[in-house]
Design an enzyme around this catalytic site. Structure first.
Site, PDB file in Angstrom:
ATOM      1  N   ASP A  61      -5.546   9.045  -3.959  1.00  0.00           N
ATOM      2  CA  ASP A  61      -5.352   7.862  -2.691  1.00  0.00           C
ATOM      3  C   ASP A  61      -5.037   7.130  -3.440  1.00  0.00           C
ATOM      4  O   ASP A  61      -4.974   6.301  -4.574  1.00  0.00           O
ATOM      5  CB  ASP A  61      -7.049   7.999  -2.233  1.00  0.00           C
ATOM      6  CG  ASP A  61      -6.129   6.753  -1.019  1.00  0.00           C
ATOM      7  OD1 ASP A  61      -6.378   8.204   0.274  1.00  0.00           O
ATOM      8  OD2 ASP A  61      -6.022   6.193  -0.720  1.00  0.00           O
TER       9      ASP A  61
ATOM     10  N   ASN B 151       2.629  -0.843   3.958  1.00  0.00           N
ATOM     11  CA  ASN B 151       2.777  -0.356   5.183  1.00  0.00           C
ATOM     12  C   ASN B 151       3.102  -2.176   6.668  1.00  0.00           C
ATOM     13  O   ASN B 151       4.011  -2.539   6.075  1.00  0.00           O
ATOM     14  CB  ASN B 151       2.506   0.382   5.914  1.00  0.00           C
ATOM     15  CG  ASN B 151       2.927   2.197   5.691  1.00  0.00           C
ATOM     16  OD1 ASN B 151       4.274   2.167   4.942  1.00  0.00           O
ATOM     17  ND2 ASN B 151       2.613   2.976   5.819  1.00  0.00           N
TER      18      ASN B 151
ATOM     19  N   HIS C 203       7.232   0.332   7.352  1.00  0.00           N
ATOM     20  CA  HIS C 203       7.356   1.553   6.414  1.00  0.00           C
ATOM     21  C   HIS C 203       8.436   2.406   5.585  1.00  0.00           C
ATOM     22  O   HIS C 203       7.814   3.463   5.222  1.00  0.00           O
ATOM     23  CB  HIS C 203       7.043   2.295   8.571  1.00  0.00           C
ATOM     24  CG  HIS C 203       6.113   2.625   8.620  1.00  0.00           C
ATOM     25  ND1 HIS C 203       5.153   3.006   8.799  1.00  0.00           N
ATOM     26  CD2 HIS C 203       5.275   1.605   9.818  1.00  0.00           C
ATOM     27  CE1 HIS C 203       3.637   2.489   9.312  1.00  0.00           C
ATOM     28  NE2 HIS C 203       4.457   1.297  10.232  1.00  0.00           N
TER      29      HIS C 203
ATOM     30  N   ASP D  82       7.685   4.149   2.444  1.00  0.00           N
ATOM     31  CA  ASP D  82       8.286   5.978   2.508  1.00  0.00           C
ATOM     32  C   ASP D  82       8.733   5.838   0.718  1.00  0.00           C
ATOM     33  O   ASP D  82       8.549   6.603   0.104  1.00  0.00           O
ATOM     34  CB  ASP D  82       9.550   5.807   3.085  1.00  0.00           C
ATOM     35  CG  ASP D  82       8.813   6.217   4.912  1.00  0.00           C
ATOM     36  OD1 ASP D  82       7.499   6.670   4.416  1.00  0.00           O
ATOM     37  OD2 ASP D  82       9.643   7.019   5.775  1.00  0.00           O
TER      38      ASP D  82
ATOM     39  N   GLU E 108      -1.528   9.257   2.209  1.00  0.00           N
ATOM     40  CA  GLU E 108      -0.718   8.703   0.785  1.00  0.00           C
ATOM     41  C   GLU E 108      -1.983   9.198   0.281  1.00  0.00           C
ATOM     42  O   GLU E 108      -2.618   8.972  -0.732  1.00  0.00           O
ATOM     43  CB  GLU E 108      -1.511   6.727   0.992  1.00  0.00           C
ATOM     44  CG  GLU E 108      -2.740   6.721   0.837  1.00  0.00           C
ATOM     45  CD  GLU E 108      -3.657   6.809   3.124  1.00  0.00           C
ATOM     46  OE1 GLU E 108      -4.312   5.911   3.670  1.00  0.00           O
ATOM     47  OE2 GLU E 108      -2.297   7.008   4.094  1.00  0.00           O
TER      48      GLU E 108
END
Length: 313
Positions: free
Chosen positions: A177, A185, A190, A194, A220
């Site tokens: 994770d 974010n 965002h 990405d 994630e």
């Protein structure tokens, strides 16, 4: 384009070869059906073949029949040359799997036209195969990162667990994770998030073995499947992933974003009756403990061995 010809008569063979070379084809010449069959078994064999029907031993129709009986993703377009002009003979050749036929003596212009038809069909088939592969990848891979998607990685895990049972081996699975990804974010946007996901996957792929598999489990969170791995090797691999991802910040759009991983490792061996779902639950629980213990660390699932916690920096 390469074309294979199979013709036992040397004069007819030279005439046919001369026409094909004149039209720009790269010609593979065989003298009988057996030679043609052997040549068509190669991985880089011609995709277009001109076979004489009447040859000693294996004739052209038998070559076609064996080609069509063979399971292969590569299609070979076959044109039969035949002196047989009866309708029932022609039907027999086509039913055996030939794509087209031409009666001997053939007209050169007609042969050239029929070869063009064969090339068009082969081009269409190639385009269809490319489209099919693109659809297959789209169905099994994550569009953003390029690694396996949830369904794809779970299918791999299930298959590898079944193989482990057959071979009496071991398999490790890692759940990873990205720490505080929501904050990435929220802080950077965002699009930057990405980029972080893509770069984390790139770094993980660089840190695993060629036969290991990485999949995006959701958001994630990732699953890494490690065939033929025990508790120690699974933990060591998890640490390579952690160190590889956290070695330096992710640079994107003028930003420098620090990234770390928390990881949980589970191992299933032959003396365990756990299936792959329970293996995931063990890895997930280990991941939870890694996050609760301060993140940026690896924890081993408690079902295999004691649960040591690798301290973060």
């Amino acid at each position: 384009m390469r074309v294979l010809i199979a013709e036992d008569d040397p004069v007819s063979r030279r005439v046919l070869q001369a026409h094909l070379v004149k039209w720009g084809y790269d010609v593979v010449v065989t003298r009988n059906g057996q030679e043609a069959w052997d040549a068509l078994q190669a991985d880089d064999c011609p995709k277009l073949a001109i076979l004489d029907w009447m040859m000693p031993g294996m004739d052209g129709v038998e070559v076609v029949r064996q080609l069509r009986a063979k399971t292969s993703s590569t299609y070979i377009y076959v044109l039969l040359l035949t002196a047989k002009g009866q309708k029932e003979d022609i039907i027999a050749g086509l039913e055996a799997g030939a794509d087209d036929y031409l009666t001997k003596p053939f007209d050169a212009q007609e042969l050239q036209a029929r070869l063009r038809t064969g090339r068009r069909i082969l081009d269409l088939q190639s385009e269809l195969m490319v489209a099919h592969e693109a659809l297959r990848k789209e169905a099994t891979h994550d569009y953003l990162t390029g690694v396996w998607n949830r369904a794809g990685i779970l299918a791999i895990l299930e298959r590898e667990c079944a193989r482990m049972v057959r071979t009496k081996g071991k398999i490790a699975v890692i759940m990873a994770d990205i720490d505080h990804f929501k904050a990435v974010n929220d802080t950077y946007g965002h699009l930057a998030g990405d980029d972080v996901l893509r770069e984390v996957c790139r770094r993980m792929q660089a840190a695993v073995r060629s036969y290991d598999s990485i999949g995006r489990y959701g958001g994630e969170e990732f699953i890494i499947v490690l065939p033929d791995s025990e508790a120690l090797s699974g933990t060591q691999q998890a640490e390579r992933l952690r160190n590889g991802v956290g070695a330096k910040p992710v640079e994107t759009a003028g930003l420098s974003i620090p990234v770390t991983l928390s990881l949980g490792v589970a191992v299933m061996s032959q003396n365990h009756s756990d299936n792959y779902q329970s293996l995931l639950r063990i890895a997930d629980a280990a991941l939870y403990r890694a996050k609760e213990s301060g993140r940026n660390r690896t924890c081993m699932g408690e079902s295999e061995v004691a649960a040591p916690v690798t301290p973060g920096p």
